[in-house]
Design a protein around this motif. Structure first.
Motif, mmCIF file in Angstrom:
data_model
loop_
_atom_site.group_PDB
_atom_site.id
_atom_site.type_symbol
_atom_site.label_atom_id
_atom_site.label_comp_id
_atom_site.label_asym_id
_atom_site.label_seq_id
_atom_site.Cartn_x
_atom_site.Cartn_y
_atom_site.Cartn_z
ATOM 1 N N PRO A 212 35.600 71.285 -12.219
ATOM 2 C CA PRO A 212 35.225 71.693 -13.576
ATOM 3 C C PRO A 212 34.347 70.647 -14.259
ATOM 4 O O PRO A 212 34.552 69.444 -14.086
ATOM 5 N N THR A 235 39.518 71.027 -19.662
ATOM 6 C CA THR A 235 39.183 72.220 -18.894
ATOM 7 C C THR A 235 40.357 73.182 -18.877
ATOM 8 O O THR A 235 41.520 72.764 -18.968
ATOM 9 N N ASP A 264 33.862 76.195 -17.449
ATOM 10 C CA ASP A 264 35.014 77.095 -17.527
ATOM 11 C C ASP A 264 34.562 78.548 -17.606
ATOM 12 O O ASP A 264 35.197 79.447 -17.030
ATOM 13 N N THR A 267 33.669 79.729 -14.219
ATOM 14 C CA THR A 267 34.866 79.858 -13.400
ATOM 15 C C THR A 267 35.649 81.123 -13.751
ATOM 16 O O THR A 267 36.134 81.835 -12.856
ATOM 17 N N THR A 288 37.063 78.106 -8.926
ATOM 18 C CA THR A 288 35.959 77.156 -9.011
ATOM 19 C C THR A 288 35.098 77.178 -7.749
ATOM 20 O O THR A 288 33.884 76.972 -7.818
#
Length: 321
Positions: A212, A235, A264, A267, A288
Motif C-alpha cells: 500500500p 492504509t 487504497d 486496491t 494489492t
C-alpha cells in the motif's frame, strides 16, 4: 523432537522443503484459480493461489504450524506467544491447538473485530496493547517473561518464513513454468519465504511485491538501499501495516524483488473484481497483488504470473456497501 530452524536470520531452501514435510499433516493444499476475463484485463496468464482457503482463512497457518512443530517437547510445554493484528495470531492459536499447547496473542487496539473473535475461538489468551510496533513488542516480551512461552514473531522468524515459503513449492507444482510471482508485502515474512523458495526452484523467476502507498516502507527501503526503521502506516490494508523486518528486507534485496505500491482506492477496486470474477471472498490486503498487476501491466503482459491471495478474513459487518 529437535528444532530444525533457528529463530533469527533467513531459512534456506532446504529448510523450506523440511517445513513442507513438517506441516503436511495439518495444512491445506490450496487451489489455484483462473479467470479468462481477468487475464484479458491484464493481457497475461494469471494464476491465483488461494490462501484464503487455507486453515484459518490465511497463509499464516503455514508459518505458525511450522514454528509450533519445530519446538522441542520441553519448550512446547511452556506454550507460545506472539503479537498480531489478526491472522498470525489466529494461525498460531490454531497451530498450538494441533499440538495441545497454550498460545498467547498480543493484539493492538483497532484490530479487525472478526479477526479477534477468531483468535479467541481458536483458544488463545488475548493481551491488548496500544496500536504501535513498540507497544506490541513490549507487551509480547512481558508475556514471554511471565509465562516462559516461546516467542513466534509474525515475520522476522526463520521458522515462520520457511512455513510461508511452502505455498510456493505447492504453486510451482500446480503451475509449470511461471514467469513471475507477486505477493503482498507487510512485515515481509511471506515475501521473503516465497522469494527463497521460488529462486530455489527457478533462479530466473521475476519476483514482485505489492505494498500500500500508505505503508510503503519496503518500497522506500529498497529505493534507498537501507531499511527504514520508523514509519507510521496509514492504509485500509490492516494486514500490511507492519514495518518490514530486517532479515525480510535483506531477503527482498538479495532476491531482487521489485515492490509496486498501490493506493487504497486501487486496491478496493481490485478486490471487488476478484470477488466478482473469481467468486472468492478475499481480504483487502490480498487484493494489492491484483491491483499492482493492473497498475503496471507492462511488467506482466504476455507472461505466466502467480498471484498469492493471502487471506479471506473479512469483517462483513464493517463493509461500507
Amino acid at each position: 523432537m529437535r528444532s530444525g530452524l533457528l529463530r533469527a536470520g533467513l531459512p534456506s531452501f532446504e529448510q523450506i522443503c523440511d517445513a513442507a514435510a513438517r506441516i503436511a499433516p495439518y495444512a491445506t493444499v490450496t487451489p489455484v484459480l483462473r479467470s479468462a476475463r481477468l487475464d484479458a484485463l491484464v493481457g497475461a496468464e494469471l494464476h491465483f493461489k488461494c490462501e484464503n482457503l487455507q486453515r484459518g482463512g490465511a497463509f499464516k497457518f503455514r508459518g505458525a504450524c511450522n514454528a509450533v512443530w519445530s519446538l522441542d517437547d520441553a519448550q512446547a510445554a511452556r506454550g507460545v506467544v506472539t503479537h498480531s493484528s489478526g491472522n498470525h495470531g489466529n494461525a498460531l492459536a490454531m497451530a498450538a491447538a494441533t499440538r495441545g499447547i497454550s498460545a498467547h496473542v498480543v493484539v493492538p487496539e483497532g484490530a479487525v473485530r472478526a479477526k479477534l473473535e477468531a483468535i479467541e475461538q481458536a483458544g488463545a489468551v488475548l493481551h491488548r496493547c496500544a496500536p504501535t510496533q513498540a507497544a506490541r513488542e513490549a507487551m509480547a516480551a512481558e508475556v514471554q517473561r511471565q509465562t516462559g512461552s516461546e516467542l513466534v514473531h509474525p515475520y522476522a522468524d526463520a521458522r515462520v518464513m520457511a512455513g510461508q515459503g511452502t505455498l510456493v513449492l505447492e504453486l510451482m507444482r500446480q503451475v509449470e513454468a511461471l514467469d513471475a510471482l507477486i505477493t503482498p508485502v507487510g512485515g515481509g515474512g511471506l515475501a521473503s519465504g516465497c522469494a527463497i523458495a521460488a529462486h530455489g526452484i527457478d533462479p530466473a523467476l521475476a519476483l514482485f511485491g505489492a505494498e500500500p502507498l500508505g505503508a510503503s516502507d519496503a518500497a522506500q527501503s529498497l529505493a534507498r538501499g537501507a531499511r527504514i526503521e520508523a514509519f507510521t502506516a496509514d492504509t485500509i490494508c490492516d494486514g500490511l501495516r507492519a514495518l518490514i523486518g530486517e532479515p525480510n528486507f535483506e531477503a527482498l534485496r538479495s532476491h531482487r524483488t521489485q515492490v509496486i505500491t498501490v493506493s487504497d482506492e486501487e486496491t478496493i477496486a481490485a478486490m471487488k473484481l476478484l470477488w466478482r470474477e473469481l467468486k472468492q471472498v478475499v481480504e483487502v490486503s490480498s487484493a494489492t497483488v491484483f491491483a499492482a498487476v493492473l497498475k503496471q501491466r507492462e511488467h506482466f503482459a504476455g507472461r505466466r504470473v502467480g498471484l498469492v491471495l493471502t487471506g479471506g478474513n473479512v469483517d462483513l459487518d464493517a463493509l461500507p456497501w
